[in-house]
Scaffold this active site. Structure first.
Site, mmCIF file in Angstrom:
data_model
loop_
_atom_site.group_PDB
_atom_site.id
_atom_site.type_symbol
_atom_site.label_atom_id
_atom_site.label_comp_id
_atom_site.label_asym_id
_atom_site.label_seq_id
_atom_site.Cartn_x
_atom_site.Cartn_y
_atom_site.Cartn_z
ATOM 1 N N LEU A 5 0.832 -1.209 0.000
ATOM 2 C CA LEU A 5 0.000 0.000 0.000
ATOM 3 C C LEU A 5 0.867 1.259 0.000
ATOM 4 C CD1 LEU A 5 -3.055 0.562 0.105
ATOM 5 C CD2 LEU A 5 -2.795 0.919 2.562
ATOM 6 N N ASP A 6 0.575 2.202 -0.884
ATOM 7 C CA ASP A 6 1.260 3.505 -0.955
ATOM 8 C C ASP A 6 2.726 3.372 -1.328
ATOM 9 O OD1 ASP A 6 -1.162 4.458 -0.146
ATOM 10 O OD2 ASP A 6 -0.538 4.919 1.903
ATOM 11 N N GLU A 7 3.143 2.197 -1.829
ATOM 12 C CA GLU A 7 4.555 1.996 -2.139
ATOM 13 C C GLU A 7 4.780 1.758 -3.628
ATOM 14 O OE1 GLU A 7 7.067 2.370 -0.161
ATOM 15 O OE2 GLU A 7 6.107 2.394 1.816
#
Lengths: 291, 291, 291, 291
Positions: free
Chosen positions: D235-237
């Site tokens: 997530l968010d990476e």
């Protein structure tokens, strides 16, 4: 004895903050009027009109300000005490004394010295301290004393910190870390007793800690930035004064990021220093109000 | 009857401007205090503390504002008369009535309608008038009346202008030209009697007149922009409210400039409209003070 | 004898432009391959794939480049002749020789000298020429020769221009006007025989001519800017290399605009100089292609 | 059957990437030439000329492209195999099919629909899927099918994810999460089989996770931003496609940040979507090359 800026003679800057309440603006304006002051600029901010915090910066002109300072201060104490508010009153013609600490990089250091020479920063610069010697000649060309305090090897920095403290003590009103690459101990920060402004080479809170440009390259961001903040014991966590960014692309290497970031660093730091020197920045917990 | 914004009930906005003089801030703050008002935000600017012009915007909270308006206005008239200053006092819970005039392009028009629906613009929109019909369905989907007033061929625009004036008369507090491609006569501007805001598709004063994106391509500029300004009889010369730019390169065609410029246009116009609607913009000759 | 940048040894930069036609990219890539070159970066642009103009910049690595230059140049002449295209081939390890002309203002001058010392500009600086003497000491601290050529009173500038030409002749590859406040005659521009880059203190074509910050203040713009361009006989009309802007408000005086504009000026000029020095800028009529 | 964009008929886009090696540009240019293609634009990037990775995007014109595609593809396979490189060849006249997933917020969704209607996005939009129904009427006004798939309570999302997969399967070339507030399982991402682009409402990697505007307010940052990235299991990476920021001050509340951030979100997402649709974005590990 203080160096005076003739253009700012008889100008006072009053900063007030504390719990908001009805009538505070009127009370302050009336106070300035009854001391024959004429308001030049007034900035005001309330975090919440009901139960919030009140912040105000007023610059006013008053003939023979120096003679009147005592009376105005006494009146401020009397007027603001019932409101439980903090205040500072400064004579704007007296520049703050700013020490600069630097390491090998010269971009932030030179930009501050040069802006000072141009008259853009209302400060005096009693000294530059560096843990390297490469910038000594440049600094002295600007007529500023340069002191070399080498870094201390190992985790104990007490000797080098003591040497720096001895130079600063009584001589400065604030300290600027112009890409100074040593981390100060909590003990140092307590003893220095004046605000310390740092420039961090990332868009905080992204890339906290060392090597932000390398980390930025690894993460593949499309913008890099810099952050000027007051130094607190929590590294990279102090109140932010100013930030800015610049666009980068996949073509830029980590070295390119460093070079392009240097431009943002010097711009952000010089703005933060000017604002601090002009009493435009109020600290409130971990935040800043910048007027 | 007026539509009210409950969050802004009992909030007044006071705008004062005129020749600067000592004590004016204190006099206004005292006035607000004696009418039981509590200052929420205060912005002040003097073009020159000695012999300059003074500008102030104060938002204050006052319980039962509507009941008190008459008294406050009377006091303002009495207080400001000796200072020779102009003032306006508005009830912030009463949104301004905004007419939008558009042509074929929909980007500025739709952005305003959509921001209004989101609650970002403190206005009501009694009508959209266009010299084309292509946006009629979109406008009505937002629940806004759409009127088609075709352009008049030839230099005499008196009939179409009269038709527009008849629609506007008594129904609006200001007019927004959202890429409306007809130039109004001086006669129209005089009769309309409310402020008219235009978005010009260039970074004024560069590329005055028609075809700014084509001219920008021909000149080979590296940034293009947009300008929101009040309309005056001197085309493209009215007081500027807001401007912004976007970077372009040799790769961009004149069509690309137009497409990328459209994003700047809608952003700049929406900011200018919001500021005008919130009484943040004061006109002073050909300049604006934006608080 | 030339100063060499070791990191760029054996790197060639080939610029090609002319009428676009099928196969030109393939022909050039094949040429580089048959001379054992390895393409490092390639930028290509066509103003129109049918009947337009073709522009290409290729940087390639070739062991023993110096020995091979003659053969490559002969092949380029033979290959590109049927296409009617212009080309230049440069050895990237040989820095261009840049003269700086300045007046009293030091911000652009010092920024170029700082960046050069840091290794950001791939040039040598054989001289700084100024019509004032105030920057002489600063310049010489950088190890750069400083020559004072006073301005000539009256409209006839032939003597001072002749003195400057004599200094430049044979010694420089391009000239940078770092806020040099004298206008050159067409005769000078013809005789100097190398590109001349100027920084104009406005967002051209806005505020052409003298006093742009004063004009910007009078017009009440919300952004001010700077423009780096090649100098042509038509003042302020030469091909634009780079532009940028900074936000200002009603609070900023004409002096503030000048001070804040100085930061944009030095940033814009340093980018334009770096791009020119790296052969990234191609002039085409009154436009530039910047790769 | 595919919808065609007449302006792009007979235009192919070739993306090639893999280990860099001498002669690759020449080999590709020669291949295009021998299939009677004419290069329109060519972008090339090598992470390192020695042992690095090579990336190239070429757009070329070829009469009767559709008839020639098979031959060109066979030649590409034969030519690039010895180099160990990956490639994709697309007919630019065939727009990609884009599904939009949204929740309650409409700013990103509407901006994509508006831009598509204006012809700014070279895609078709076969469907909008939302876990709310508030935008259904708006979406259908654009002639785009709207499907409501409610969120599934609890940690198990398999039923709602299955419903979404069934709608998408075979119908789309990529998916855009336009502020879709549900987190997909790794299983979903594996099964969906097409790229998924998300807009995150912070300047990643700052303020990872939920509530970024609240976190930004708490930290007291002076700029807020948005990030468009490809969705991965982390997530968010995922690889960042585009980012931008906007300036904020102490005056802005967390709600103001959200409102102002929305403008950045829709701008950043629309750029990322356009670039993806035009095959300008190449993924390389956790990075993107954007040509």
């Amino acid at each position: 004895m203080t160096v005076q800026n003739p253009a700012l003679i008889d100008r006072a800057c009053l900063i007030v903050h504390g719990p908001d309440q009805p009538g505070i603006v009127a009370a302050l304006a009336a106070l300035i009027t009854r001391h024959n002051g004429n308001i030049v600029t007034l900035d005001q901010y309330s975090s919440d009109p009901v139960g919030g915090d009140f912040f105000q910066r007023v610059v006013f002109h008053r003939l023979d300000l120096i003679a009147a300072m005592g009376d105005i201060e006494a009146d401020l104490a009397k007027t603001l005490e019932p409101f439980g508010m903090e205040w500072t009153l400064t004579d704007q013609s007296v520049p703050k004394r700013m020490a600069i600490l630097a390491s090998k990089s010269d971009h932030c250091l030179l930009d501050l010295l040069w802006r000072h020479r141009r008259g853009e920063l209302p400060v005096t610069i009693p000294m530059v301290i560096s843990n390297h010697t490469n910038t000594a000649e440049d600094v002295r060309t600007f007529g500023v004393p340069f002191f070399h305090v080498p870094s201390q090897a190992g985790p104990d920095k007490s000797e080098s910190e003591a040497a720096i403290l001895k130079l600063l003590e009584g001589n400065v009103d604030f300290v600027v870390l112009a890409r100074y690459m040593q981390v100060f101990s909590g003990d140092f920060l307590e003893k220095v007793g004046v605000p310390v402004i740092n420039i961090h080479h990332s868009f905080l809170p992204a890339f906290i800690g060392a090597g932000p440009y390398r980390k930025a390259k690894e993460r593949g961001v499309k913008l890099i930035g810099a952050t000027a903040h007051y130094v607190t014991e929590d590294l990279d966590e102090g109140p932010i004064i100013e930030q800015d960014v610049v666009r980068v692309t996949h073509v830029d290497t980590a070295e390119d990021l460093q070079r392009r970031g240097a431009d943002v660093e010097r711009a952000v730091l010089s703005r933060a220093v000017a604002w601090h020197a002009e009493d435009r920045v109020i600290r409130q917990g971990n935040h800043t109000i910048v007027f």
